[in-house]
Scaffold this active site. Structure first.
Site, PDB file in Angstrom:
ATOM      1  N   SER A 130       0.825  -1.211   0.000  1.00  0.00           N
ATOM      2  CA  SER A 130       0.000   0.000   0.000  1.00  0.00           C
ATOM      3  C   SER A 130       0.853   1.253   0.000  1.00  0.00           C
ATOM      4  CB  SER A 130      -0.904   0.025   1.231  1.00  0.00           C
ATOM      5  OG  SER A 130      -1.512   1.294   1.312  1.00  0.00           O
ATOM      6  N   LYS A 185      -4.517  -6.343   3.166  1.00  0.00           N
ATOM      7  CA  LYS A 185      -4.510  -5.216   2.226  1.00  0.00           C
ATOM      8  C   LYS A 185      -5.949  -4.839   1.845  1.00  0.00           C
ATOM      9  CE  LYS A 185      -3.324  -2.053  -0.590  1.00  0.00           C
ATOM     10  NZ  LYS A 185      -3.463  -2.128  -2.006  1.00  0.00           N
ATOM     11  N   HIS A 188      -7.394  -2.978   4.685  1.00  0.00           N
ATOM     12  CA  HIS A 188      -6.783  -1.643   4.622  1.00  0.00           C
ATOM     13  C   HIS A 188      -7.552  -0.769   3.623  1.00  0.00           C
ATOM     14  CE1 HIS A 188      -4.233   1.177   2.410  1.00  0.00           C
ATOM     15  NE2 HIS A 188      -3.502   1.335   3.506  1.00  0.00           N
ATOM     16  N   ASN A 189      -7.821  -1.303   2.444  1.00  0.00           N
ATOM     17  CA  ASN A 189      -8.513  -0.524   1.425  1.00  0.00           C
ATOM     18  C   ASN A 189      -9.948  -0.197   1.834  1.00  0.00           C
ATOM     19  OD1 ASN A 189      -6.150  -0.902   0.065  1.00  0.00           O
ATOM     20  ND2 ASN A 189      -7.093  -1.488  -1.861  1.00  0.00           N
TER      21      ASN A 189
END
Ligand code: 2AM
Length: 476
Positions: A130, A185, A188-189
């Site tokens: 990221s 991830k 996270h997004n």
């Protein structure tokens, strides 16, 4: 002649790939690069000035030009392209070679590929990266999933290209086996979607209820960035709002079409939550907010038919708070929304971890998200402390009390928005989540009664153990 060969291979030279290669090469590692479209490889080699980067124009050339056992990073379009590249690579790979998928792959694809390749003796890792283009070049946050053996071996290289946390340590961690890195991830997004939506809602309120212009709103955000909301996204919000238009007079923000795009990871996180039965309304509403925004023509048509303007006229300027009070309302509401977005995301991670036997260290994620990535924020320092003491974040008393203390601001802001017909999906859903979680008696008893009525689905009672069914249409 292995010592003349490159340390690693790299496939996929779109901007993220190019930047990541430059980052790796600048740390002293030699990289052989390949891209499906050869012209892009040629152009890239001409523009980068590094002895550590060498081109390959076929996959077999690439494999021949790197040291054995081979370590090859992939940064190609998520989905079928990854499978195609893997299939094309396989004839050139041997037992002990390794592939690292650095792209935004769906974790389920990563799980499938891990099983396929492990059977063939190839090490496989799904690595969440990221930080966007800038992060790829100067240091991203790296969520390593898959083979632990491979992690240990490439740790030095990957550590050298990552960013730094608040203490100066590398923003890299081994998240867990198979799809764990890409899952982290994805979460996270999802959190990133929610944070961006919450920020846009604060802007919305300041623009449409308080009638501030972009530079005034930019000043509010610049000011907020000095306090507990200090974060990359709040900081760049001030920059975006302050940007003048190159093509016409005025601020660029006023010329940008209000239709948001998305690439998929936001919806994947919601799908995962629906599949494993975790409440993720805050993150999911951020995805829906983008979907809703796509209906621009319908919105224009219905705005004319609605009585929204009258509502606005009636509520305009009635008892609006002054700038100092407003700052607190917005700050508290954003903080609550941010914290609850993390709490929901971590709750989902904990569920997925248990289901997949991943052993994710949540505290490590709060550490590696402190640098390099889009959601880097001061509040991760606090969150790190909370994740160390209790697994279920919302039950952490100190954290809960802090959020509880800010809820009156969010409630006031949500009421204000409602009376102005201003939709704030993430902020209002943060309140909805909080109010649900603090209520020991939800109306779901009635749902259970209805389910038992029409489907004999049974119910449990509050006063005794067991499973019950009632003949509801008995006359008694
Ligand atoms: P390209 O330049 O040849 O399109 C992001 O789209 C990256 O993924 C690009 O480097 C792109 O290569 C690569 N890519 C997309 N689909 C691919 C495929 N089927 N095989 C190999 N690379 C692919």
């Amino acid at each position: 002649m292995d010592n003349q060969k490159a340390d690693i291979g790299f496939i996929g030279l779109a901007v993220m790939g190019q930047n990541l290669v430059q980052n790796i090469a600048s740390k002293g590692f030699s990289v052989a690069v390949y891209n499906r479209t050869a012209a892009i490889t040629r152009e890239y080699i001409e523009t980068v000035d590094s002895e550590n980067i060498s081109p390959a124009y076929s996959l077999s050339d690439l494999c021949n030009s790197i040291k054995s056992p081979k370590r090859i990073m992939l940064m190609v379009k998520a989905g079928e392209a990854v499978d195609e590249v893997i299939d094309q690579l396989l004839p050139n790979l041997h037992k002990g070679d390794a592939l690292l998928d650095m792209g935004n792959s769906n974790y389920k694809d990563t799980q499938r590929r891990t099983h396929q390749l492990t059977e063939k003796g190839i090490l496989y890792s799904g690595v969440g990266v990221s930080g966007g283009e800038e992060g790829a070049l100067n240091g991203p946050s790296i969520m390593f999933g898959g083979s632990k053996e491979l992690f240990t071996e490439v740790e030095a290289l990957i550590k050298s290209i990552s960013a730094m946390d608040f203490q100066g340590a590398a923003t890299l961690t081994y998240v867990g086996p198979d799809g764990a890195g890409h899952y982290a991830k994805m979460v996270h997004n999802g959190i990133e979607y929610a944070m961006m939506q919450a920020i846009s809602e604060a802007y919305f309120l300041l623009r449409d209820v308080f009638h501030k212009d972009p530079s005034e709103i930019a000043a509010v955000f610049a000011n907020l960035n000095e306090g507990p909301l200090n974060s990359y996204l709040i900081q760049i919000t001030a920059d975006v709002l302050n940007k003048r238009d190159d093509l016409t007079e005025g601020f660029l923000i006023d010329k940008i079409l209000d239709v948001a795009e998305q690439k998929g990871t936001g919806s994947w996180v919601s799908i995962s939550a629906l599949e494993n039965g975790t409440a993720l309304n805050i993150l999911t509403e951020a995805v829906f907010a983008r979907s809703l925004s796509a209906d621009k023509q319908t919105r224009i048509k219905l705005a004319e038919l609605s009585t929204k303007n009258e509502l606005e006229k009636n509520s305009r300027d009635k008892n609006l708070p002054d700038d100092k009070q407003l700052h607190k309302l917005v700050e508290d509401s954003l903080l609550v929304s941010f914290y609850l977005a993390f709490i929901q995301g971590f709750h989902l991670l904990a569920k997925a971890e248990a289901e997949n036997n991943w052993q994710i260290n949540l505290s490590e994620l709060t550490r590696i998200w402190q640098g390099g990535c889009i959601i880097r924020a001061e509040l991760l320092k606090d969150l790190k402390r909370y994740t160390e003491t209790k697994a279920v974040l919302i039950e952490n008393e100190e954290l809960f009390k802090m959020i509880n203390g800010k809820i009156p601001s969010l409630r006031e802001l949500a009421l204000m928005a409602t009376s102005h017909a201003l939709p704030l999906p993430v902020m209002q859903n943060s309140l909805l989540y909080f109010d649900s979680m603090i209520n020991p008696n939800l109306p779901t008893n009635l749902i259970q009664g209805l389910r038992d009525y029409f489907g004999a689905h049974t119910y449990k009672r509050t006063d005794r153990e067991g499973i019950f069914h009632t003949n509801w249409d008995d006359q008694n």
